[in-house]
Scaffold this active site. Structure first.
Site, PDB file in Angstrom:
ATOM      1  N   ASP A 250      -2.061  10.816  -2.599  1.00  0.00           N
ATOM      2  CA  ASP A 250      -2.318   9.741  -3.565  1.00  0.00           C
ATOM      3  C   ASP A 250      -2.564  10.277  -4.965  1.00  0.00           C
ATOM      4  O   ASP A 250      -2.355   9.581  -5.952  1.00  0.00           O
ATOM      5  CB  ASP A 250      -3.505   8.897  -3.117  1.00  0.00           C
ATOM      6  CG  ASP A 250      -3.090   8.016  -1.944  1.00  0.00           C
ATOM      7  OD1 ASP A 250      -3.059   8.537  -0.808  1.00  0.00           O
ATOM      8  OD2 ASP A 250      -2.745   6.848  -2.186  1.00  0.00           O
TER       9      ASP A 250
ATOM     10  N   ARG B 222       0.839  -1.191   0.000  1.00  0.00           N
ATOM     11  CA  ARG B 222       0.000   0.000   0.000  1.00  0.00           C
ATOM     12  C   ARG B 222       0.879   1.248   0.000  1.00  0.00           C
ATOM     13  O   ARG B 222       2.107   1.159   0.135  1.00  0.00           O
ATOM     14  CB  ARG B 222      -0.940  -0.012   1.227  1.00  0.00           C
ATOM     15  CG  ARG B 222      -0.135  -0.279   2.503  1.00  0.00           C
ATOM     16  CD  ARG B 222      -0.617   0.400   3.693  1.00  0.00           C
ATOM     17  NE  ARG B 222      -0.552   1.819   3.578  1.00  0.00           N
ATOM     18  CZ  ARG B 222       0.576   2.547   3.718  1.00  0.00           C
ATOM     19  NH1 ARG B 222       1.753   1.967   3.945  1.00  0.00           N
ATOM     20  NH2 ARG B 222       0.539   3.849   3.613  1.00  0.00           N
ATOM     21  N   GLY B 223       0.203   2.420  -0.156  1.00  0.00           N
ATOM     22  CA  GLY B 223       0.939   3.676  -0.316  1.00  0.00           C
ATOM     23  C   GLY B 223       1.129   3.893  -1.812  1.00  0.00           C
ATOM     24  O   GLY B 223       1.518   2.964  -2.540  1.00  0.00           O
TER      25      GLY B 223
ATOM     26  N   ARG C 271      -7.242  -0.566  -7.220  1.00  0.00           N
ATOM     27  CA  ARG C 271      -7.521   0.581  -6.334  1.00  0.00           C
ATOM     28  C   ARG C 271      -7.589   1.835  -7.217  1.00  0.00           C
ATOM     29  O   ARG C 271      -6.693   2.063  -8.025  1.00  0.00           O
ATOM     30  CB  ARG C 271      -6.436   0.748  -5.246  1.00  0.00           C
ATOM     31  CG  ARG C 271      -6.426  -0.380  -4.229  1.00  0.00           C
ATOM     32  CD  ARG C 271      -5.575  -0.034  -3.018  1.00  0.00           C
ATOM     33  NE  ARG C 271      -6.266   0.858  -2.088  1.00  0.00           N
ATOM     34  CZ  ARG C 271      -5.667   1.434  -1.042  1.00  0.00           C
ATOM     35  NH1 ARG C 271      -4.379   1.214  -0.812  1.00  0.00           N
ATOM     36  NH2 ARG C 271      -6.336   2.224  -0.233  1.00  0.00           N
TER      37      ARG C 271
ATOM     38  N   ASN D  46      -5.559  12.420  -0.140  1.00  0.00           N
ATOM     39  CA  ASN D  46      -4.707  11.594   0.732  1.00  0.00           C
ATOM     40  C   ASN D  46      -5.626  10.861   1.706  1.00  0.00           C
ATOM     41  O   ASN D  46      -6.859  11.028   1.676  1.00  0.00           O
ATOM     42  CB  ASN D  46      -3.670  12.453   1.466  1.00  0.00           C
ATOM     43  CG  ASN D  46      -2.632  11.603   2.188  1.00  0.00           C
ATOM     44  OD1 ASN D  46      -2.047  10.698   1.581  1.00  0.00           O
ATOM     45  ND2 ASN D  46      -2.396  11.860   3.463  1.00  0.00           N
ATOM     46  N   LYS D  47      -5.043  10.066   2.556  1.00  0.00           N
ATOM     47  CA  LYS D  47      -5.802   9.249   3.501  1.00  0.00           C
ATOM     48  C   LYS D  47      -6.885  10.049   4.213  1.00  0.00           C
ATOM     49  O   LYS D  47      -6.664  11.191   4.624  1.00  0.00           O
ATOM     50  CB  LYS D  47      -4.816   8.647   4.510  1.00  0.00           C
ATOM     51  CG  LYS D  47      -5.413   7.793   5.599  1.00  0.00           C
ATOM     52  CD  LYS D  47      -6.277   6.661   5.082  1.00  0.00           C
ATOM     53  CE  LYS D  47      -5.586   5.754   4.082  1.00  0.00           C
ATOM     54  NZ  LYS D  47      -6.527   4.922   3.306  1.00  0.00           N
TER      55      LYS D  47
ATOM     56  N   GLN E 236      -2.908   2.718   9.770  1.00  0.00           N
ATOM     57  CA  GLN E 236      -1.576   2.772   9.140  1.00  0.00           C
ATOM     58  C   GLN E 236      -0.601   3.611   9.969  1.00  0.00           C
ATOM     59  O   GLN E 236       0.591   3.345   9.979  1.00  0.00           O
ATOM     60  CB  GLN E 236      -1.681   3.365   7.726  1.00  0.00           C
ATOM     61  CG  GLN E 236      -2.355   2.468   6.707  1.00  0.00           C
ATOM     62  CD  GLN E 236      -3.831   2.736   6.604  1.00  0.00           C
ATOM     63  OE1 GLN E 236      -4.477   3.135   7.570  1.00  0.00           O
ATOM     64  NE2 GLN E 236      -4.391   2.523   5.433  1.00  0.00           N
TER      65      GLN E 236
END
Ligand code: MRU
Length: 361
Positions: free
Chosen positions: A252, A62-63, A104, A262-263, A211
């Site tokens: 992202d 991930r990331g 994703r 982003n998250k 995370q």
């Protein structure tokens, strides 16, 4: 998929995604399984396209940058499953990329990596199948090496922002685990530390998948960085107490005007930072920019299984029947971002012109 448990020392320097040529018969994508950290350090070998897609979807890898590298290797894994005499190389790579692209939707690094592999396959059309596959593996290796160098560049570009005595807040994990090595937001912190600065990091836990708690704290502690874990709802209090001097996160996908996905929770932090007069930076490689999108409203946001919210590490914490909202990302408007730290320098202030100018350097 094969599991190998490793000792902590075997993970240094931290490289979450690589190619293992020793796996028979044709090699395999190798990753650190990030769903098992910090309790266990397990390496996985993904020798089928299905297992690569599964690893990306379930956040074993991930990331944004790491997803791009894993997908590039995934193209080679997919080709290895096909008989050499099948369809044309370009057609096969297109089909494999189509499947990987559906894993994703938000991190644009995935799509940039697949586009690069598609273009390389087109150039190789007509070449001997095995030679072409080896050339595509070389392309994936190149992408991985460039990502590692880029992350180093981000660190160098942003390290002056971190001064002695600062409290720095970060969200999710934008560290070595999220890239080929070193990371993006955490690259800035690692570079500042290498430059001798002493500072304190506050890591948001980052519900629902933790995370920040599981990955950022694990990685920062291994690097010897002074780290304090907080729940996501504690940031405002720390800011009011003047213990946070700078916020830094990854991204992202960044639109042409600087709006950045982003998250989930990043946008809230940016609002809080603005309310307290605290600089808010995003660190990301050029491969995270999507200049085809005018602004953040067009960024596709992944919505994940409601069970991730309804449970905590597998344990129910809410009635089974309750509805849950579970977007994996949010979009921070450019006006709330003090600067964008890239491998090409810091974009400050964040304007469409500034972004275009810096990225074309
Ligand atoms: O859902 P995840 O864990 O893949 O989300 C990751 C993030 O939001 C990171 O901050 C982002 O990808 C940047 S990683 C250098």
């Amino acid at each position: 998929m094969k599991n190998v448990t490793t000792s902590p020392a075997a993970n240094l320097p931290l490289r979450p995604v690589w190619w293992d040529a020793a796996v028979q018969p044709h090699g395999a994508l190798a990753i650190i399984d990030q769903t098992r950290l910090p309790a266990e350090q397990v390496q996985l070998r993904c020798g089928t396209l299905e297992s690569v897609i599964h690893a990306i979807k379930t956040l074993q890898v991930r990331g944004a940058p790491a997803i791009g590298v894993a997908a590039a290797y995934g193209v080679v894994v997919g080709l290895n499953e096909l008989p050499p005499s099948g369809e044309s190389l370009s057609q096969s790579v297109r089909q494999i990329c189509g499947r990987l692209a559906a894993s994703r939707p938000t991190a644009v690094n995935l799509f940039h990596a697949l586009e690069r592999m598609r273009k390389r396959a087109d150039q190789l059309q007509g070449r001997n199948w095995l030679e072409a596959r080896d050339a595509l593996l070389e392309e994936a290796h190149a992408l991985r090496a460039e990502d590692a160098a880029t992350c180093r560049g981000i660190g160098q570009a942003g390290r002056h922002l971190i001064q002695n005595g600062m409290g720095v807040l970060t969200h999710c994990n934008a560290g070595a685990l999220a890239a080929s090595e070193y990371g993006t937001a955490l690259a800035v912190l690692y570079a500042a530390r290498e430059a001798g600065r002493a500072f304190k990091v506050y890591a948001d836990e980052t519900r629902p998948l933790l995370q920040g708690a599981r990955l950022t704290c694990w990685e920062l502690l291994q690097a010897g960085v002074d780290t304090t874990l907080i729940c996501d709802n504690m940031a405002a209090t720390l800011m009011a107490q003047q213990r946070i001097h700078l916020v830094i996160t990854g991204a992202d996908r960044i639109a042409a005007n600087g709006d950045a996905a982003n998250k989930i929770g990043t946008y809230g932090l940016a609002v809080l930072a603005a309310a307290h007069g605290i600089p808010f930076y995003i660190a990301a490689p050029s491969s995270t920019f999507d200049l085809n999108l005018k602004d953040g409203t067009a960024i596709p946001i992944e919505h994940r299984d409601p069970a991730e919210v309804r449970t905590f590490r597998g344990q129910p914490i809410a009635p089974d029947a309750v509805a849950c909202f579970n977007p994996a990302f949010d979009v921070t408007p450019a006006r709330l971002i003090t600067g964008l730290i890239t491998e090409k320098g810091v974009i400050y202030p964040v304007t469409p012109q500034g972004i275009r100018r810096q990225l074309s350097r």
